[in-house]
Motif scaffolding. Structure first.
Motif, PDB file in Angstrom:
ATOM      1  N   ILE A   1      -1.182   1.622   7.053  1.00 27.25           N
ATOM      2  CA  ILE A   1      -0.055   0.981   7.738  1.00 27.25           C
ATOM      3  C   ILE A   1       1.087   0.879   6.738  1.00 27.25           C
ATOM      4  N   TRP A   2       2.224   1.444   7.094  1.00 25.00           N
ATOM      5  CA  TRP A   2       3.431   1.304   6.280  1.00 25.00           C
ATOM      6  C   TRP A   2       4.314   0.251   6.922  1.00 25.00           C
ATOM      7  N   LEU A   3       4.746  -0.724   6.131  1.00 23.69           N
ATOM      8  CA  LEU A   3       5.654  -1.770   6.605  1.00 23.69           C
ATOM      9  C   LEU A   3       6.929  -1.701   5.776  1.00 23.69           C
ATOM     10  N   LYS A   4       8.049  -1.599   6.440  1.00 27.14           N
ATOM     11  CA  LYS A   4       9.321  -1.615   5.724  1.00 27.14           C
ATOM     12  C   LYS A   4       9.516  -3.021   5.163  1.00 27.14           C
ATOM     13  N   LYS A   5       9.766  -3.116   3.859  1.00 24.52           N
ATOM     14  CA  LYS A   5       9.846  -4.416   3.189  1.00 24.52           C
ATOM     15  C   LYS A   5      10.860  -5.347   3.849  1.00 24.52           C
ATOM     16  N   SER A   6      11.977  -4.803   4.301  1.00 16.98           N
ATOM     17  CA  SER A   6      12.998  -5.647   4.928  1.00 16.98           C
ATOM     18  C   SER A   6      12.587  -6.116   6.320  1.00 16.98           C
TER      19      SER A   6
ATOM     20  N   ASP B   1      12.284  12.802  11.667  1.00 15.69           N
ATOM     21  CA  ASP B   1      13.723  12.831  11.937  1.00 15.69           C
ATOM     22  C   ASP B   1      14.379  11.555  11.436  1.00 15.69           C
ATOM     23  N   THR B   2      13.742  10.418  11.678  1.00 16.10           N
ATOM     24  CA  THR B   2      14.248   9.133  11.201  1.00 16.10           C
ATOM     25  C   THR B   2      13.074   8.332  10.669  1.00 16.10           C
ATOM     26  N   THR B   3      13.283   7.643   9.577  1.00 15.88           N
ATOM     27  CA  THR B   3      12.216   6.837   8.995  1.00 15.88           C
ATOM     28  C   THR B   3      11.967   5.614   9.873  1.00 15.88           C
ATOM     29  N   PRO B   4      10.702   5.381  10.290  1.00 17.21           N
ATOM     30  CA  PRO B   4      10.406   4.223  11.137  1.00 17.21           C
ATOM     31  C   PRO B   4      10.389   2.928  10.333  1.00 17.21           C
ATOM     32  N   SER B   5      10.455   1.820  11.048  1.00 15.46           N
ATOM     33  CA  SER B   5      10.350   0.509  10.415  1.00 15.46           C
ATOM     34  C   SER B   5       8.895   0.204  10.062  1.00 15.46           C
ATOM     35  N   HIS B   6       7.985   0.565  10.951  1.00 21.66           N
ATOM     36  CA  HIS B   6       6.548   0.361  10.765  1.00 21.66           C
ATOM     37  C   HIS B   6       5.843   1.625  11.262  1.00 21.66           C
ATOM     38  N   PHE B   7       4.795   2.031  10.567  1.00 24.46           N
ATOM     39  CA  PHE B   7       4.077   3.246  10.968  1.00 24.46           C
ATOM     40  C   PHE B   7       2.595   3.060  10.657  1.00 24.46           C
ATOM     41  N   ILE B   8       1.738   3.697  11.467  1.00 17.33           N
ATOM     42  CA  ILE B   8       0.289   3.587  11.291  1.00 17.33           C
ATOM     43  C   ILE B   8      -0.321   4.978  11.412  1.00 17.33           C
ATOM     44  N   ASP B   9      -1.402   5.222  10.653  1.00 18.56           N
ATOM     45  CA  ASP B   9      -2.001   6.547  10.595  1.00 18.56           C
ATOM     46  C   ASP B   9      -3.509   6.410  10.392  1.00 18.56           C
TER      47      ASP B   9
ATOM     48  N   LEU C   1       2.508  -0.155   1.534  1.00 16.95           N
ATOM     49  CA  LEU C   1       1.443   0.625   2.153  1.00 16.95           C
ATOM     50  C   LEU C   1       0.155  -0.186   2.136  1.00 16.95           C
ATOM     51  N   LEU C   2      -0.371  -0.500   3.322  1.00 18.77           N
ATOM     52  CA  LEU C   2      -1.637  -1.212   3.457  1.00 18.77           C
ATOM     53  C   LEU C   2      -2.700  -0.180   3.823  1.00 18.77           C
ATOM     54  N   ILE C   3      -3.680   0.001   2.942  1.00 21.76           N
ATOM     55  CA  ILE C   3      -4.738   0.982   3.207  1.00 21.76           C
ATOM     56  C   ILE C   3      -6.052   0.251   3.406  1.00 21.76           C
ATOM     57  N   GLY C   4      -6.740   0.578   4.483  1.00 23.74           N
ATOM     58  CA  GLY C   4      -8.112   0.146   4.700  1.00 23.74           C
ATOM     59  C   GLY C   4      -8.977   1.387   4.646  1.00 23.74           C
ATOM     60  N   ARG C   5      -9.826   1.481   3.611  1.00 24.29           N
ATOM     61  CA  ARG C   5     -10.670   2.675   3.466  1.00 24.29           C
ATOM     62  C   ARG C   5     -12.119   2.255   3.289  1.00 24.29           C
ATOM     63  N   GLU C   6     -12.953   2.704   4.206  1.00 26.79           N
ATOM     64  CA  GLU C   6     -14.391   2.494   4.058  1.00 26.79           C
ATOM     65  C   GLU C   6     -14.894   3.422   2.960  1.00 26.79           C
ATOM     66  N   GLY C   7     -15.755   2.908   2.112  1.00 28.22           N
ATOM     67  CA  GLY C   7     -16.371   3.758   1.099  1.00 28.22           C
ATOM     68  C   GLY C   7     -15.657   3.806  -0.238  1.00 28.22           C
ATOM     69  N   GLY C   8     -14.670   2.956  -0.443  1.00 30.45           N
ATOM     70  CA  GLY C   8     -14.011   2.889  -1.748  1.00 30.45           C
ATOM     71  C   GLY C   8     -13.136   4.078  -2.062  1.00 30.45           C
ATOM     72  N   VAL C   9     -13.080   4.447  -3.350  1.00 28.37           N
ATOM     73  CA  VAL C   9     -12.172   5.497  -3.808  1.00 28.37           C
ATOM     74  C   VAL C   9     -12.488   6.836  -3.151  1.00 28.37           C
ATOM     75  N   ILE C  10     -13.763   7.186  -3.053  1.00 29.55           N
ATOM     76  CA  ILE C  10     -14.146   8.461  -2.437  1.00 29.55           C
ATOM     77  C   ILE C  10     -13.885   8.403  -0.943  1.00 29.55           C
ATOM     78  N   GLY C  11     -14.270   7.337  -0.317  1.00 27.15           N
ATOM     79  CA  GLY C  11     -13.862   7.033   1.035  1.00 27.15           C
ATOM     80  C   GLY C  11     -14.552   7.744   2.171  1.00 27.15           C
ATOM     81  N   GLY C  12     -14.334   7.166   3.316  1.00 28.28           N
ATOM     82  CA  GLY C  12     -14.810   7.680   4.583  1.00 28.28           C
ATOM     83  C   GLY C  12     -13.643   7.705   5.546  1.00 28.28           C
ATOM     84  N   LYS C  13     -13.610   6.759   6.452  1.00 26.58           N
ATOM     85  CA  LYS C  13     -12.488   6.633   7.379  1.00 26.58           C
ATOM     86  C   LYS C  13     -11.419   5.758   6.739  1.00 26.58           C
ATOM     87  N   GLU C  14     -10.163   6.083   7.047  1.00 31.37           N
ATOM     88  CA  GLU C  14      -9.053   5.380   6.413  1.00 31.37           C
ATOM     89  C   GLU C  14      -7.943   5.122   7.430  1.00 31.37           C
TER      90      GLU C  14
END
Length: 176
Positions: free
Chosen positions: A86-91, A106-114, A70-83
């Motif tokens: 990106i999930w990357l399947k290790k394989s 329904d099915t787990t994706p290989s890569h996902f972004i939110d 899980l790659l997280i980019g969060r403005e504002g540190g722990v408390i945060g703002g916008k976040e």
């Protein structure tokens, strides 16, 4: 005296001509693990703890830690703002371009972004997007890439208007 002046001008001009400009938006030249434009506004972030290490995914059993980074980019540190997450399947942490869309569970994706706006508690659903892994360095365990995607409000409905257009995204993270 004229020769020294001409020599000085020549050296000065050559120095300026030999300088190259760098693209500050590329992950290699950034102080941030993740950058993007959200509806045209700059987004520059590291993970919630201020670095480029991946976060645990144990809170989401749909993306188990043993299978995903899980790659997280969060403005504002722990408390945060916008976040952005990106999930990357290790394989599948390999150079390539990956399409992503709404999460159906329904099915787990290989890569996902939110995307999440923690300041307004806006719940967004990914409509569509692309994650491109441009470099994987197995010596330093870093993954570098680009992304872009769009979101719609709340529960995904294909007819919903786009709320957020995330473009020019870059990332460079350590992976496990």
């Amino acid at each position: 005296m004229k020769i020294k002046f001409i020599l000085f001008i020549t050296i000065t001009v050559l120095t300026f001509l030999s300088c190259s400009s760098s693209d500050d938006s590329s992950p290699e030249n950034s102080n941030y693990a993740m950058t993007a434009k959200i509806n045209g506004e700059d987004f520059q972030a590291n993970n919630p703890f201020g670095n480029n290490e991946p976060s645990s995914t144990t809170i989401f059993n749909y993306f188990p830690k043993e299978d995903f980074v899980l790659l997280i980019g969060r403005e504002g540190g722990v408390i945060g703002g916008k976040e952005i997450k990106i999930w990357l399947k290790k394989s599948d942490i390999i150079v390539g371009s990956y399409e992503t869309g709404p999460e159906t569970f329904d099915t787990t994706p290989s890569h996902f972004i939110d995307f999440l706006d923690l300041t307004n508690e806006i719940d967004e659903s990914t409509k569509n997007g692309t994650i491109e892994i441009t470099e994987v360095n197995t010596s330093t365990n870093t993954v570098t890439g680009t992304f872009s995607f769009t979101t719609v409000d709340g529960t995904f409905d294909p007819s919903s208007p786009i709320d957020f257009n995330i473009t020019d995204g870059t990332f460079k993270y350590i992976y496990e």
